[in-house]
Design a protein around this motif. Structure first.
Motif, PDB file in Angstrom:
ATOM      1  N   GLN A  14      37.731 -65.425   5.437  1.00  0.00           N
ATOM      2  CA  GLN A  14      38.425 -65.861   6.646  1.00  0.00           C
ATOM      3  C   GLN A  14      38.895 -64.692   7.519  1.00  0.00           C
ATOM      4  N   PHE A  59      37.085 -69.568  -2.608  1.00  0.00           N
ATOM      5  CA  PHE A  59      36.078 -70.470  -2.030  1.00  0.00           C
ATOM      6  C   PHE A  59      34.681 -69.867  -1.921  1.00  0.00           C
ATOM      7  N   ASN A  61      40.886 -69.728  -6.315  1.00  0.00           N
ATOM      8  CA  ASN A  61      41.781 -70.272  -5.298  1.00  0.00           C
ATOM      9  C   ASN A  61      41.723 -71.794  -5.308  1.00  0.00           C
ATOM     10  N   GLU A  62      42.880 -72.426  -5.269  1.00  0.00           N
ATOM     11  CA  GLU A  62      42.973 -73.886  -5.182  1.00  0.00           C
ATOM     12  C   GLU A  62      41.881 -74.572  -5.997  1.00  0.00           C
ATOM     13  N   MET A  69      40.510 -77.943  -5.362  1.00  0.00           N
ATOM     14  CA  MET A  69      39.766 -78.207  -4.126  1.00  0.00           C
ATOM     15  C   MET A  69      38.329 -78.647  -4.421  1.00  0.00           C
ATOM     16  N   TYR A  71      51.882 -76.616   1.591  1.00  0.00           N
ATOM     17  CA  TYR A  71      51.999 -76.875   3.028  1.00  0.00           C
ATOM     18  C   TYR A  71      52.748 -78.164   3.291  1.00  0.00           C
ATOM     19  N   PHE A  81      42.366 -83.322   2.542  1.00  0.00           N
ATOM     20  CA  PHE A  81      43.307 -83.910   1.600  1.00  0.00           C
ATOM     21  C   PHE A  81      43.920 -85.134   2.267  1.00  0.00           C
ATOM     22  N   TRP A  98      49.664 -82.028   9.706  1.00  0.00           N
ATOM     23  CA  TRP A  98      50.164 -81.715   8.362  1.00  0.00           C
ATOM     24  C   TRP A  98      51.670 -81.961   8.376  1.00  0.00           C
ATOM     25  N   THR A 149      39.010 -76.190   9.339  1.00  0.00           N
ATOM     26  CA  THR A 149      38.356 -76.544  10.598  1.00  0.00           C
ATOM     27  C   THR A 149      37.461 -75.448  11.180  1.00  0.00           C
ATOM     28  N   TYR A 185      48.365 -68.830  11.918  1.00  0.00           N
ATOM     29  CA  TYR A 185      49.474 -68.769  10.959  1.00  0.00           C
ATOM     30  C   TYR A 185      50.221 -67.444  11.021  1.00  0.00           C
TER      31      TYR A 185
END
Ligand code: P53
Length: 474
Positions: free
Chosen positions: A17, A134, A178-179, A182, A311, A331, A346, A430, A437
């Protein structure tokens, strides 16, 4: 009272990212490169639509991202100016093993992260490194079907051996996946999984998840062998699910939703599959190949600490009529009428962070680490490029107060807090740049236009003050 003296304040990013430089330094192509911005993004990250290479119709924001591959020194300098004690980043697997199944790692990739970690150390910043955020080399997806194959455990083992040995003494804190939950919601983004027509998706997802869980335990084992000081954590996309009403059916539904997520941490922290998960799989006809060796590995190599992103909280109802109101993509959740939401829908729930911290601490009694939290918002810079992001300061302040209560009033053992996207970066959900952020504004838009110039926002000086006062001056 308050936070521990050595509390690790900082910020978090992920390679795909922010780095860009997707074809530089010998890096191989990865799943995260080929996910475009726009309406096809969701079916692609969900593994429902196949995108294994670039085409001319789409824009792929990760190719360049915010160009941090080239600017990490200036960016880390800004983090140091804010007083960061830690910086969470991730390693792009395909920089270290461009195809994923090579015998020897790519020296240029190893060297890159070595320089990055040394740059952190120069300022006394402790790196907190996500081994996979990811990303999965494209070659592993095309050749082995990514995490659906047991062979992935060996490739991941090679990656861990290479990085643990190389960064021994430089990196103490590691996160394996990570996560990890997911994989259930965005299997291509989370685990390189793209479904074939007519296959049992649940079966594929849980078998792949099992391979990741075993790989995670193996990583923990190797890290401790290479350097007993290394601390290895798991990472959950957290946020407790509340019952929509006090109707017992809703409470049961919420419990089941929570278990869907805690399942992963139950295995990583307690070292075995929980009874409820085994029963659920049996009911659904899911048959996982779990060997005796797997069981031993899981049992003997549980995580040292538990990290998570937070979040928002979620709601669950057993009523089909109420469930028609479900919103969101990655989610999906019911709208909680008591909460306000961000521009991306969110829901904002600081108290939910205290609740979630307590749920996790009650469940595992291990040190916790909040490794993502923050507000994705549209920032409008003035003529000097300055952003007065009071809304972001407000969000963070309320969440820090809630975590302080969890520590002070409830006794939760908390190692640190890293805000998500401490510098503006590409949104995972997205693909937008517009969903920002950061404490640092980056001049780049959704189409990839902009100078990439960095400008401090109002929140930059605010966070600096928060860190300097160890969370007292908010
Ligand atoms: P973005 C969905 C729900 C919870 C966490 O997300 C998620 C997602 C993915 O959208 O991902 C984490 O960028 C993830 C980061 C991601 C961040 O949350 O969609 O670990 O990579 O950027 C925020 O606003």
């Amino acid at each position: 009272m308050g936070f521990r003296e050595d509390f690790l304040w900082g910020g978090a990013t992920a390679a795909n990212q922010c780095e860009g430089g997707y074809n530089e330094g010998g890096r191989g192509l990865a799943n995260v490169d080929v996910v475009p911005i726009g309406k096809d993004r969701f079916p692609i990250i969900a593994g429902e639509m196949k995108m294994f290479d670039f085409d001319d119709e789409h824009f792929y924001p990760a190719k360049e991202a915010i160009n941090m591959y080239h600017t990490f020194k200036e960016d880390i300098k800004l983090f140091a100016e804010m007083g960061f004690k830690t910086y969470r980043c991730s390693i792009a697997w395909s920089r270290i093993f461009p195809k994923g199944d090579e015998d020897t790692p790519n020296e240029e990739g190893l060297k890159y992260y070595e320089e990055l970690f040394k740059e952190c150390k120069k300022y006394g910043i402790e790196p907190l490194v996500t081994i996979t955020h990811f990303d999965c080399p494209m070659h592993l997806i095309k050749t082995y079907g990514a995490w659906r194959s047991r062979k992935m455990i060996g490739f991941y083992e090679n990656l861990c051996n290479a990085i643990f040995n190389r960064y021994k003494g430089l990196v103490k804190y590691w996160l394996t996946f990570n996560e990890i939950n997911m994989i259930l919601h965005a299997p291509f983004m989370g685990a390189g999984i793209c479904f074939e027509d007519g296959e049992n998706k649940e079966q594929v997802k849980y078998q792949a998840a099992h391979h990741e869980l075993v790989a995670s335990a193996l990583a923990t084992k190797i890290a401790h062998e290479v350097d007993p000081d290394m601390m290895v954590g798991c990472m959950l996309a957290a946020g407790d699910t509340y019952p929509y009403t006090c109707k017992p059916e809703d409470v049961l539904e919420a419990m089941n939703k929570n278990r869907e997520n805690y399942f992963f941490i139950d295995v990583q922290s307690r070292g075995k599959y929980p009874a409820y998960a085994l029963k659920e799989m049996e009911r659904k006809g899911i048959k996982i190949d779990i060997t005796e060796d797997d069981k031993e590995l899981l049992k003997n190599n549980t995580v040292d600490f538990i990290s998570f992103s937070y979040y928002s909280s979620r709601c669950a109802s057993a009523d089909p009529e109420v469930n028609k109101l479900t919103e969101g993509n990655v989610f999906a959740s019911l709208k909680n009428p008591h909460l306000k939401a961000s521009e991306w829908g969110w829901q904002i729930d600081p108290l939910g962070l205290r609740i979630t911290l307590n749920t996790i601490y009650d469940r595992y009694q291990k040190p916790l680490f909040i490794v993502e939290n923050g507000l994705g918002a549209v920032d409008v810079p003035d003529e000097n490029g300055y952003v007065e992001d009071d809304y972001r300061i407000q969000y963070l302040k309320e969440h820090i107060l809630a975590m302080k209560d969890a520590v002070d009033l409830d006794g939760v053992d908390l190692l640190g807090y890293t805000t998500w996207g401490c510098i503006d970066l590409v949104s995972a959900g997205t693909g937008e740049m517009k969903k920002r952020y950061g404490f640092i504004y980056v001049d780049r838009d959704n189409e990839g236009k902009g100078t990439l110039k960095r400008t401090k926002k109002k929140s930059f000086d605010w966070y600096k003050k928060v860190i300097a006062s160890n969370g007292e001056d908010l």
